[in-house]
Design a protein around this motif. Sequence first.
Motif, PDB file in Angstrom:
ATOM      1  N   THR A 278       2.643   3.684   4.871  1.00  0.00           N
ATOM      2  CA  THR A 278       2.607   4.899   3.949  1.00  0.00           C
ATOM      3  C   THR A 278       3.459   4.563   2.444  1.00  0.00           C
TER       4      THR A 278
ATOM      5  N   LEU B 269       0.738  -1.097   0.230  1.00  0.00           N
ATOM      6  CA  LEU B 269      -0.137   0.033  -0.105  1.00  0.00           C
ATOM      7  C   LEU B 269       0.604   1.296   0.083  1.00  0.00           C
TER       8      LEU B 269
ATOM      9  N   GLU C  65      -1.536   2.410  -4.676  1.00  0.00           N
ATOM     10  CA  GLU C  65      -1.534   3.884  -4.040  1.00  0.00           C
ATOM     11  C   GLU C  65      -3.063   4.501  -4.359  1.00  0.00           C
ATOM     12  N   SER C  66      -3.379   4.851  -3.027  1.00  0.00           N
ATOM     13  CA  SER C  66      -4.324   5.289  -2.727  1.00  0.00           C
ATOM     14  C   SER C  66      -4.532   6.963  -2.754  1.00  0.00           C
TER      15      SER C  66
ATOM     16  N   LYS D 184      -5.898   3.471   3.224  1.00  0.00           N
ATOM     17  CA  LYS D 184      -5.016   2.283   3.071  1.00  0.00           C
ATOM     18  C   LYS D 184      -5.376   0.990   3.867  1.00  0.00           C
TER      19      LYS D 184
ATOM     20  N   SER E 260      -6.741  -2.562   2.662  1.00  0.00           N
ATOM     21  CA  SER E 260      -6.221  -3.732   3.181  1.00  0.00           C
ATOM     22  C   SER E 260      -7.059  -4.753   3.865  1.00  0.00           C
TER      23      SER E 260
ATOM     24  N   ASP F 102       0.712  -2.864   4.805  1.00  0.00           N
ATOM     25  CA  ASP F 102       0.086  -1.801   4.993  1.00  0.00           C
ATOM     26  C   ASP F 102       0.946  -0.651   5.706  1.00  0.00           C
TER      27      ASP F 102
ATOM     28  N   SER G 268       5.641   6.245   1.049  1.00  0.00           N
ATOM     29  CA  SER G 268       5.420   7.309   0.091  1.00  0.00           C
ATOM     30  C   SER G 268       6.427   8.145  -0.374  1.00  0.00           C
TER      31      SER G 268
END
Length: 507
Positions: free
Chosen positions: A175, A83, A199-200, A91, A95, A173, A177
């Motif tokens: 970030t 994620l 990616e959410s 996220k 999941s 699960d 990022s």
Amino acid sequence: AKVMLMPPPINIKEEEGCRKNMYSPAESAKTTEIPRKEDSSTNSSQQISYYDNIPLQRTESKAKALCQRSELTANSQKLLLVLVGIPARGKSFISAKLYSFLNWLGYKTRVFNVGQHRRAMSGDTKRATSQAAFFDTTNKSAKEQREAIAMEVLDQVIAWYASSERGEIAIFDATNSTLARRKAIRDRCPNDISIVFIESICDDPQVLEQNMIAKVRASPDFKGLHLDEAMADLRRRISNYEAAYETITDSENISYVKLFNFSSKVTVNNCFGRMSKTILPFLMATHSNDRPIYLTALVPRRREPEYYQDTCQSQQFCLDFEQRLAEWWWKKKTANHTEVQRVQVFTSTMPGAIDAGLAFAKHAPHLVQLNHTSALNPLLLGVSTPPNSSHDFIDLDSSNYSIRSNVSSDTRQDIFDRGNGGESYYDLIQRLESACLDIEASVDPVLIITHATPARALRAYFKNIDVVKCMGQTTSPETRALADSEPAVLELIANFGGGFIENVHFI
């Protein structure tokens, strides 16, 4: 005249998790010139297909690309779904939904949540690792701690694949990022693990606000804080992540799925096999609308697969149930003094289910969308007393023969057991997959008119219960409501954590 065909260069990476390319995507395809015959009888008013009767030309570079594509189409034994996204983008919701769905389909699936591991490792200093300051990108010490915690959880994922449990799909699960974090994940995983990043992205203010409120109310990071104080701390945390956030791009050379505002828009790159057939359609069907889902199991009629002499009711009983179901639904809706919504009704193709759906729709045909699907048909469990030969006439009403469908007396312990023939529970789940996607995709209230076996199998998904246990004895009010014994409706209300709360209504 000549037609110039220039096949585009094919950039093939990997079926589910892209790591390395066998062939360079920069290798260009050769140009082939193919003459086209002139037809003097053709006039200018006729539509001409310039590609008719032109054979495909397999060049050396295309053959290499197709060879690699063929090798990568098969499903990998170990799949890692990573994620990606800043906090409050759903996220953990994604999941939880993925876990329930994949586990229900029979995959050995597990969620590895980095936030939970961080809180477990922090001990008495939990608030120190939960405040926004801990996620400040300028805080070098905290950043090193966060990266170390993430890698510890990733090591747990790798160990789980090799354990006696023989895991198949792990959901990481966190970030994740930044480009550096995603590269570290790829570098740390062995080559036999396929990786897909999910990616959410959320830029809808209303959806984002809803996500943030749900997060501060559910996450232990904000336990004991007033709502305003918790929201302020979460906004500071989000601001810290936004300062270093790097969205996924093609230049990373990875397989990925991007979900915008819970699937209002989806971008997919280099996903094949199981990802494109099963996981991607489910992600596209998932949303956060809190519409209720209603399940009801019909009493079987004669000559229907779930017919069993000691459970079959009279024809009048079935007609009464159809009428009571419709009256209960519309009285319930009008009693709430709210605007009556459109409802999606899904039924099996058995006569009883079709009749019940039509009787229900008569009350408000402009508000009912009726869908009949054989996916909701009863489980075929095989014969208890087979005929002497394949040419013997089978009398379904005979006391010497029955379709073994009395669910409460079914003693099988294995999801793959087919008993005396017919379908196993696994076969039923595979058949129900398409119906499950239709139900999940609906943003309107859903009424499912089916039978005991598919109703219980669907409940196993919604409540994340083992399918075999859910099919067994009626040990709870919810399973008794789906036991073909008396008219009842099981109501499932979605919660933001990805699960469902259930209530039983006897009608």
